[in-house]
Write a protein that holds these residues in place. Structure first.
Motif, PDB file in Angstrom:
ATOM      1  N   GLY A   1       0.821  -1.212   0.000  1.00  0.00           N
ATOM      2  CA  GLY A   1       0.000   0.000   0.000  1.00  0.00           C
ATOM      3  C   GLY A   1       0.851   1.256   0.000  1.00  0.00           C
ATOM      4  O   GLY A   1       0.622   2.184  -0.792  1.00  0.00           O
ATOM      5  N   ILE A   2       1.844   1.304   0.879  1.00  0.00           N
ATOM      6  CA  ILE A   2       2.747   2.458   0.930  1.00  0.00           C
ATOM      7  C   ILE A   2       3.544   2.562  -0.363  1.00  0.00           C
ATOM      8  O   ILE A   2       3.762   3.658  -0.899  1.00  0.00           O
ATOM      9  CB  ILE A   2       3.693   2.346   2.142  1.00  0.00           C
ATOM     10  N   PHE A   3       3.976   1.410  -0.868  1.00  0.00           N
ATOM     11  CA  PHE A   3       4.782   1.378  -2.088  1.00  0.00           C
ATOM     12  C   PHE A   3       4.032   1.961  -3.286  1.00  0.00           C
ATOM     13  O   PHE A   3       4.561   2.805  -4.020  1.00  0.00           O
ATOM     14  CB  PHE A   3       5.204  -0.071  -2.365  1.00  0.00           C
ATOM     15  N   ILE A   4       2.776   1.511  -3.498  1.00  0.00           N
ATOM     16  CA  ILE A   4       2.050   2.006  -4.667  1.00  0.00           C
ATOM     17  C   ILE A   4       1.614   3.462  -4.472  1.00  0.00           C
ATOM     18  O   ILE A   4       1.484   4.209  -5.439  1.00  0.00           O
ATOM     19  CB  ILE A   4       0.853   1.111  -5.025  1.00  0.00           C
ATOM     20  N   ALA A   5       1.405   3.872  -3.220  1.00  0.00           N
ATOM     21  CA  ALA A   5       1.118   5.283  -2.971  1.00  0.00           C
ATOM     22  C   ALA A   5       2.339   6.122  -3.337  1.00  0.00           C
ATOM     23  O   ALA A   5       2.221   7.209  -3.925  1.00  0.00           O
ATOM     24  CB  ALA A   5       0.746   5.502  -1.506  1.00  0.00           C
ATOM     25  N   PHE A   6       3.512   5.605  -3.002  1.00  0.00           N
ATOM     26  CA  PHE A   6       4.760   6.297  -3.343  1.00  0.00           C
ATOM     27  C   PHE A   6       4.943   6.376  -4.852  1.00  0.00           C
ATOM     28  O   PHE A   6       5.384   7.393  -5.393  1.00  0.00           O
ATOM     29  CB  PHE A   6       5.944   5.565  -2.692  1.00  0.00           C
ATOM     30  N   ILE A   7       4.583   5.286  -5.555  1.00  0.00           N
ATOM     31  CA  ILE A   7       4.643   5.293  -7.021  1.00  0.00           C
ATOM     32  C   ILE A   7       3.722   6.377  -7.574  1.00  0.00           C
ATOM     33  O   ILE A   7       4.079   7.113  -8.496  1.00  0.00           O
ATOM     34  CB  ILE A   7       4.251   3.914  -7.588  1.00  0.00           C
ATOM     35  N   GLY A   8       2.509   6.470  -7.003  1.00  0.00           N
ATOM     36  CA  GLY A   8       1.569   7.503  -7.436  1.00  0.00           C
ATOM     37  C   GLY A   8       2.118   8.897  -7.214  1.00  0.00           C
ATOM     38  O   GLY A   8       1.998   9.777  -8.075  1.00  0.00           O
ATOM     39  N   LEU A   9       2.741   9.127  -6.059  1.00  0.00           N
ATOM     40  CA  LEU A   9       3.333  10.427  -5.751  1.00  0.00           C
ATOM     41  C   LEU A   9       4.469  10.750  -6.722  1.00  0.00           C
ATOM     42  O   LEU A   9       4.642  11.903  -7.135  1.00  0.00           O
ATOM     43  CB  LEU A   9       3.851  10.439  -4.315  1.00  0.00           C
ATOM     44  N   GLN A  10       5.231   9.743  -7.087  1.00  0.00           N
ATOM     45  CA  GLN A  10       6.324   9.947  -8.047  1.00  0.00           C
ATOM     46  C   GLN A  10       5.794  10.213  -9.450  1.00  0.00           C
ATOM     47  O   GLN A  10       6.266  11.129 -10.129  1.00  0.00           O
ATOM     48  CB  GLN A  10       7.233   8.725  -8.072  1.00  0.00           C
ATOM     49  N   ASN A  11       4.830   9.387  -9.880  1.00  0.00           N
ATOM     50  CA  ASN A  11       4.283   9.531 -11.228  1.00  0.00           C
ATOM     51  C   ASN A  11       3.679  10.910 -11.456  1.00  0.00           C
ATOM     52  O   ASN A  11       3.709  11.445 -12.565  1.00  0.00           O
ATOM     53  CB  ASN A  11       3.218   8.465 -11.490  1.00  0.00           C
ATOM     54  N   SER A  12       3.127  11.474 -10.394  1.00  0.00           N
ATOM     55  CA  SER A  12       2.484  12.786 -10.513  1.00  0.00           C
ATOM     56  C   SER A  12       3.462  13.928 -10.364  1.00  0.00           C
ATOM     57  O   SER A  12       3.096  15.089 -10.539  1.00  0.00           O
ATOM     58  CB  SER A  12       1.406  12.921  -9.433  1.00  0.00           C
ATOM     59  N   LYS A  13       4.712  13.594 -10.025  1.00  0.00           N
ATOM     60  CA  LYS A  13       5.772  14.591  -9.770  1.00  0.00           C
ATOM     61  C   LYS A  13       5.509  15.393  -8.497  1.00  0.00           C
ATOM     62  O   LYS A  13       6.113  16.451  -8.301  1.00  0.00           O
ATOM     63  CB  LYS A  13       5.923  15.537 -10.967  1.00  0.00           C
ATOM     64  N   LEU A  14       4.635  14.878  -7.617  1.00  0.00           N
ATOM     65  CA  LEU A  14       4.474  15.496  -6.300  1.00  0.00           C
ATOM     66  C   LEU A  14       5.714  15.241  -5.455  1.00  0.00           C
ATOM     67  O   LEU A  14       6.143  16.075  -4.665  1.00  0.00           O
ATOM     68  CB  LEU A  14       3.239  14.929  -5.591  1.00  0.00           C
ATOM     69  N   VAL A  15       6.281  14.057  -5.630  1.00  0.00           N
ATOM     70  CA  VAL A  15       7.550  13.712  -4.985  1.00  0.00           C
ATOM     71  C   VAL A  15       8.633  13.709  -6.044  1.00  0.00           C
ATOM     72  O   VAL A  15       8.480  13.095  -7.098  1.00  0.00           O
ATOM     73  CB  VAL A  15       7.464  12.317  -4.311  1.00  0.00           C
ATOM     74  N   ILE A  16       9.715  14.426  -5.773  1.00  0.00           N
ATOM     75  CA  ILE A  16      10.803  14.522  -6.751  1.00  0.00           C
ATOM     76  C   ILE A  16      12.128  14.164  -6.084  1.00  0.00           C
ATOM     77  O   ILE A  16      12.245  14.145  -4.863  1.00  0.00           O
ATOM     78  CB  ILE A  16      10.890  15.942  -7.346  1.00  0.00           C
ATOM     79  N   ALA A  17      13.125  13.878  -6.908  1.00  0.00           N
ATOM     80  CA  ALA A  17      14.452  13.556  -6.393  1.00  0.00           C
ATOM     81  C   ALA A  17      15.095  14.799  -5.791  1.00  0.00           C
ATOM     82  O   ALA A  17      14.896  15.911  -6.269  1.00  0.00           O
ATOM     83  CB  ALA A  17      15.319  13.004  -7.520  1.00  0.00           C
ATOM     84  N   ASN A  18      15.874  14.563  -4.737  1.00  0.00           N
ATOM     85  CA  ASN A  18      16.564  15.656  -4.055  1.00  0.00           C
ATOM     86  C   ASN A  18      17.951  15.166  -3.652  1.00  0.00           C
ATOM     87  O   ASN A  18      18.075  14.118  -3.023  1.00  0.00           O
ATOM     88  CB  ASN A  18      15.761  16.102  -2.828  1.00  0.00           C
ATOM     89  N   SER A  19      18.983  15.913  -4.004  1.00  0.00           N
ATOM     90  CA  SER A  19      20.355  15.462  -3.780  1.00  0.00           C
ATOM     91  C   SER A  19      20.715  15.338  -2.301  1.00  0.00           C
ATOM     92  O   SER A  19      21.535  14.508  -1.923  1.00  0.00           O
ATOM     93  CB  SER A  19      21.340  16.424  -4.455  1.00  0.00           C
ATOM     94  N   SER A  20      20.088  16.122  -1.456  1.00  0.00           N
ATOM     95  CA  SER A  20      20.445  16.110  -0.033  1.00  0.00           C
ATOM     96  C   SER A  20      19.565  15.183   0.797  1.00  0.00           C
ATOM     97  O   SER A  20      20.033  14.546   1.740  1.00  0.00           O
ATOM     98  CB  SER A  20      20.374  17.529   0.543  1.00  0.00           C
ATOM     99  N   THR A  21      18.284  15.088   0.451  1.00  0.00           N
ATOM    100  CA  THR A  21      17.363  14.247   1.232  1.00  0.00           C
ATOM    101  C   THR A  21      16.795  13.092   0.414  1.00  0.00           C
ATOM    102  O   THR A  21      15.882  12.411   0.862  1.00  0.00           O
ATOM    103  CB  THR A  21      16.191  15.094   1.769  1.00  0.00           C
ATOM    104  N   LEU A  22      17.326  12.859  -0.768  1.00  0.00           N
ATOM    105  CA  LEU A  22      16.889  11.820  -1.706  1.00  0.00           C
ATOM    106  C   LEU A  22      15.546  12.141  -2.348  1.00  0.00           C
ATOM    107  O   LEU A  22      15.411  12.101  -3.565  1.00  0.00           O
ATOM    108  CB  LEU A  22      16.832  10.444  -1.025  1.00  0.00           C
TER     109      LEU A  22
END
Length: 441
Positions: A140-161
């Motif tokens: 559940g957490i994993f696919i929610a994270f995928i959704g957050l990534q796919n939507s670009k709500l969550v993005i890569a960050n060099s300092s905090t990943l």
């Protein structure tokens, strides 16, 4: 007739609910029709051929699942497994994609044998119930994270990943997509709370429509170079002759150029990753659907695993990577799907999508992201069934490690393997070896 085949009343569902659930599952999985050709294209395979192979293999596997197991699980080319083929087997190891497909074909044959001899079913049944609950929460957490990534709500960050996106930066592309995901999530949640039938599917369509309105008004501006395409579907037909580029090609490569030992290594790599990926998905989705019996077993698991194996074998011949049960099946379960009729609907939509692939692949990731996030929440509810008490630590800690491993390691198979390993070690050292079944070892 449908009642006789799928036993709808027995499963407390209806034809309407199952159809909506099937459409919902397909909508959340439709991205694979765009992603898989892109990933396997990097391995040198023809994109259109991969799309056709993916559609047909998905149909075969899903129909087998529906008719033999009567479960609402849908199959397609697995994410992660396709990347392993393209970027590890072909990219790093340097093997030709035909060798990789042959390895997938052999893996499928091995799984067919294991499924017929009850080995895979026994492994599934050997996993403790608390750990199965943990798998459900972790997915559940994993696919929610995928959704957050796919939507670009969550993005890569060099300092905090990872970090939350800056909505104002690139507002007319990334920013507006992230914002539309938030809006779509609220629409989906409100509809779900109000118990509107098909709330998840309505949420996907509503978000997509709002996105098209944003494109018309200039709030969303397509930019092909940065991966932001028009939200309006095109109506071009598919070139079916392209399937010949991959069909049966897995048998047309000289294995002497690879070496039997190297080939066996590739086969077993696919074998173990697929084994844990499939088991993890079946555990998580069936737990969410309350399909497990009082002993934590899934009725119909044997034909479900056999369907998975048949689909993998067929997919390799057609020209696509390992076909497996999709975790997005949980979106259909959340929409009320409980029988194989849900899978039948999704399977035929995959088949139809061969003719209208550009329409289905136009569904933007920001529109399906709210569905994935919402389903993640619904699957997270299983955490209340895990007892986090001092007298249950050897059960709770493995479940916890399984839960955090899936999203942080970005792998269902890593999560379930870590959960199993920690369960055995903790119970063995803490004097509770009687709880450990031989298969868990």
């Amino acid at each position: 007739m449908l009642e006789k085949i799928f036993k709808l009343k027995e499963h407390n569902t209806s034809v309407k609910t199952e159809i909506i659930a099937g459409i919902t599952t397909f909508m959340t999985m439709a991205y694979i029709l765009a992603v898989n050709p892109s990933v396997l294209g990097d391995a040198g395979m023809d994109g259109t051929a991969v799309l056709l192979a993916t559609c047909i293999a998905s149909f075969i596997g899903t129909i087998c699942m529906a008719l033999s197991a009567n479960l609402p699980f849908v199959l397609s080319a697995g994410m992660g497994l396709n990347a392993y083929l393209a970027y590890t087997v072909v990219g790093v190891m340097g093997y030709h994609w035909q060798v990789a497909l042959l390895a997938v074909f052999v893996e499928g044959l091995i799984f067919i044998v294991l499924s017929l001899t009850n080995v895979r079913e026994a492994i599934f049944d050997a996993i403790p119930l608390n750990l199965k609950k943990g798998v459900s929460v972790g997915i559940g957490i994993f696919i929610a994270f995928i959704g957050l990534q796919n939507s670009k709500l969550v993005i890569a960050n060099s300092s905090t990943l990872v970090s939350i996106t800056n909505f104002t930066k690139d507002f007319h592309s990334a920013g507006i997509c992230a914002l539309l995901t938030v809006i779509g999530l609220f629409i989906t949640v409100i509809l779900y709370i109000k118990q509107v039938p098909g709330s998840i599917l309505i949420g996907i369509l509503a978000t997509w429509i709002i996105g098209m309105l944003c494109q018309v008004t200039g709030l969303y501006v397509p930019n092909v170079k940065t991966g932001y395409y028009s939200l309006f579907p095109t109506f071009a037909m598919t070139d079916f002759s392209k399937l010949g580029e991959t069909f049966g090609k897995c048998f047309q490569y000289d294995l002497n150029k690879v070496g039997i030992v190297n080939f066996i290594i590739v086969v077993f790599s696919f074998l173990f990753v697929d084994l844990f990926d499939t088991l993890g998905t079946l555990v998580g989705v069936s737990t969410k659907a309350n399909m497990l019996d009082e002993n934590g077993k899934l009725p119909g698991i044997k034909p479900a695993l056999l369907s998975d194996a048949i689909a993998t074998t067929a997919g390799a011949v057609l020209g696509t990577s390992t076909v497996t049960t999709f975790v997005e099946s949980s979106s259909g379960v959340a929409a009320g799907g409980r029988t194989g009729l849900t899978a039948i609907v999704s399977g035929f939509l995959f088949l139809i999508s061969m003719f209208f692939a550009p329409i289905f692949t136009a569904i933007p990731s920001f529109a399906t992201a709210p569905a994935l996030i919402m389903v993640g929440f619904l699957m997270f509810g299983a955490i209340t069934d895990i007892k986090f008490t001092d007298d249950n630590m050897t059960e709770a800690v493995p479940a916890y490690l399984c839960i955090i491993s899936m999203p942080l390691f970005y792998s269902i198979s890593e999560g379930i393997s870590i959960g199993i390993i920690s369960y055995v070690i903790l119970n063995l050292i803490c004097g509770k070896a009687k709880k450990i079944t031989p298969l868990m070892y």
